[in-house]
Write a protein that holds these residues in place. Structure first.
Motif, short mmCIF file in Angstrom:
data_model
loop_
_atom_site.label_atom_id
_atom_site.label_comp_id
_atom_site.label_asym_id
_atom_site.label_seq_id
_atom_site.Cartn_x
_atom_site.Cartn_y
_atom_site.Cartn_z
N ASP A 239 -16.16 -1.74 1.44
CA ASP A 239 -16.41 -0.29 1.57
C ASP A 239 -15.11 0.51 1.59
N TRP A 240 -14.07 -0.07 2.19
CA TRP A 240 -12.77 0.62 2.21
C TRP A 240 -12.10 0.61 0.84
N ARG A 241 -12.27 -0.51 0.15
CA ARG A 241 -11.70 -0.59 -1.21
C ARG A 241 -12.33 0.48 -2.10
N ALA A 242 -13.66 0.61 -1.98
CA ALA A 242 -14.37 1.61 -2.78
C ALA A 242 -13.91 3.03 -2.43
N LEU A 243 -13.70 3.29 -1.13
CA LEU A 243 -13.26 4.62 -0.71
C LEU A 243 -11.85 4.93 -1.24
N MET A 244 -10.98 3.93 -1.22
CA MET A 244 -9.62 4.16 -1.75
C MET A 244 -9.62 4.39 -3.26
N LEU A 245 -10.53 3.71 -3.94
CA LEU A 245 -10.62 3.93 -5.39
C LEU A 245 -11.18 5.32 -5.68
N LYS A 246 -12.05 5.81 -4.79
CA LYS A 246 -12.62 7.15 -4.98
C LYS A 246 -11.62 8.24 -4.61
N TYR A 247 -10.80 7.97 -3.58
CA TYR A 247 -9.81 8.95 -3.11
C TYR A 247 -8.40 8.33 -3.11
N PRO A 248 -7.88 7.97 -4.26
CA PRO A 248 -6.61 7.23 -4.29
C PRO A 248 -5.40 8.03 -3.81
N THR A 249 -5.54 9.36 -3.75
CA THR A 249 -4.38 10.18 -3.35
C THR A 249 -4.39 10.54 -1.87
N ARG A 250 -5.32 9.97 -1.08
CA ARG A 250 -5.53 10.48 0.27
C ARG A 250 -5.21 9.48 1.40
N PHE A 251 -4.71 8.30 1.07
CA PHE A 251 -4.44 7.32 2.12
C PHE A 251 -2.98 6.90 2.14
N MET A 252 -2.53 6.51 3.33
CA MET A 252 -1.15 6.07 3.54
C MET A 252 -1.12 4.94 4.57
N ILE A 253 -0.06 4.16 4.56
CA ILE A 253 0.10 3.11 5.56
C ILE A 253 1.09 3.58 6.64
N GLY A 254 1.02 2.94 7.80
CA GLY A 254 1.93 3.30 8.89
C GLY A 254 2.11 2.14 9.85
N SER A 255 3.24 2.12 10.56
CA SER A 255 3.52 1.02 11.49
C SER A 255 3.01 1.31 12.90
N ASP A 256 3.03 2.57 13.31
CA ASP A 256 2.73 2.96 14.69
C ASP A 256 3.49 2.11 15.70
N THR A 257 4.81 2.25 15.71
CA THR A 257 5.66 1.49 16.64
C THR A 257 5.67 2.17 18.01
N TRP A 258 4.51 2.24 18.62
CA TRP A 258 4.37 2.96 19.91
C TRP A 258 4.87 2.14 21.08
N VAL A 259 4.94 0.83 20.94
CA VAL A 259 5.56 -0.05 21.95
C VAL A 259 6.51 -0.99 21.19
N ASN A 260 7.46 -1.57 21.96
CA ASN A 260 8.48 -2.41 21.31
C ASN A 260 7.89 -3.60 20.57
N GLN A 261 6.74 -4.08 21.04
CA GLN A 261 6.12 -5.22 20.36
C GLN A 261 5.85 -4.92 18.89
N ARG A 262 5.53 -3.64 18.60
CA ARG A 262 5.27 -3.28 17.20
C ARG A 262 6.55 -3.38 16.37
N TRP A 263 7.71 -3.11 16.98
CA TRP A 263 8.98 -3.32 16.26
C TRP A 263 9.21 -4.81 16.03
N MET A 264 8.87 -5.63 17.04
CA MET A 264 9.07 -7.07 16.92
C MET A 264 8.31 -7.62 15.72
N TYR A 265 7.12 -7.07 15.49
CA TYR A 265 6.27 -7.58 14.41
C TYR A 265 6.26 -6.66 13.19
N TYR A 266 7.28 -5.86 13.05
CA TYR A 266 7.34 -4.90 11.93
C TYR A 266 7.23 -5.63 10.57
N ASP A 267 7.94 -6.75 10.45
CA ASP A 267 7.89 -7.52 9.18
C ASP A 267 6.46 -7.95 8.87
#
Ligand code: ZN
Length: 302
Positions: A239-267
């Protein structure tokens, strides 16, 4: 001699079986182009003190080795964003920083910003000050744990201000709050560039996400922590794949490094994104990975 005549046919059969098996298990190659991290924090626990776990050189190295070429940056307090936006290390790493004004001076502000006039004044002061590397480009991330607070007096003033000054908003809210925040702008949301952090972290149904995308032409969905996004083997759920194909210009990725653990697993976070991006047609993958964010801020192509 009879055996010789049989073998080639058997080989063809085996080869066909093998190819079929390979095709069934083959997965698309991971996306390998540049990434735009549309949701990054550089909070004080990452950089404060002589033994800080993630000084500037560390976080920039993480971005660089993952080919993260631009980031939306905000932090509690704003000093982290200022440092990231203006350091010579950032320039040397080739990372473009889009600085946002965070609405929180401290943890207490999380639950009061939408009605606290001193927050509105702080935002005006920060916008007037800018960063040595240039103006702030947006406001947020802010949170609304109760969507009714989107009608708080300061929340409404900030949305109107964002539209008037062409600032991008980064909002961690539910779908009801999206409608309320948009309603607070002079254009009723038609002209507000709003990045919806997590695109419904509580699991807003895909049909409701689609309805909001259709209603607000400048609404963008950032996909960290989004429930139901990835299915078996880290691929996009249908369902998400279909939504992205329908709205290809409207989505982005993000890390949300709100705690240090997110930096640890950034890779690992970025590898995870590259895996499902690889399942999309190449032009759509590149849009979600890079171009949608770059286009939002008028960055030159990579
Ligand atoms: Zn966040």
């Amino acid at each position: 001699m009879a055996r010789r005549r049989v073998l080639p046919g058997a080989w063809r059969h085996c080869a066909a079986m093998l190819l079929a098996a390979l095709a069934a298990t083959a997965r698309a190659a991971d996306y390998s182009g540049p990434l735009f991290d549309a949701h990054l924090h550089y909070n004080e626990e990452a950089w404060e003190g002589a033994t800080a776990p993630h000084p500037l050189a560390d976080v920039l190295a993480r971005m660089k080795r993952n080919n993260v070429a631009a980031v939306v940056a905000n932090s509690r307090p704003n000093a982290g964003t200022q440092a990231l936006a203006t350091s010579a290390l950032t320039r040397d790493a080739g990372v473009t920083v889009l600085p946002f004004v965070r609405l929180y001076r401290n943890r207490a502000d999380y639950n009061n910003w939408f009605r606290d006039e001193s927050i509105y004044q702080m935002v005006l002061d920060e916008l007037a000050r800018g960063t040595p590397a240039g103006p702030f480009r947006g406001i947020g991330e802010f949170h609304l744990y109760d969507s009714a607070n989107a009608e708080g007096p300061v929340a409404k003033k900030l949305m109107a201000l964002a539209e008037q000054r062409n600032l991008v908003v980064l909002a961690h809210v539910d779908d009801a709050a999206i409608d309320l925040l948009m309603a607070a702008t002079p254009s009723q949301g038609r002209n507000l560039r709003l990045i919806w952090a997590h695109t419904g972290i509580g699991g807003t149904p895909v049909a409701r996400v689609e309805q909001l995308l259709a209603r607000y032409p400048l609404l963008m969905g950032e996909l960290s922590y989004r429930p139901g996004l990835a299915c078996d083997g880290g691929k996009l759920c249908p369902d998400w794949r279909a939504l992205m194909l329908k709205y290809p210009t409207r989505f982005m990725i993000g890390s949300d490094t709100w705690v240090n653990q997110r930096w640890m697993y950034y890779d690992e976070l970025m590898k995870g994104y590259r895996a499902w991006l690889g399942d999309l047609p190449a032009d759509v993958a590149r849009r979600v990975a890079w171009e949608n964010g770059a286009g939002l801020f008028g960055l030159s192509p990579r």
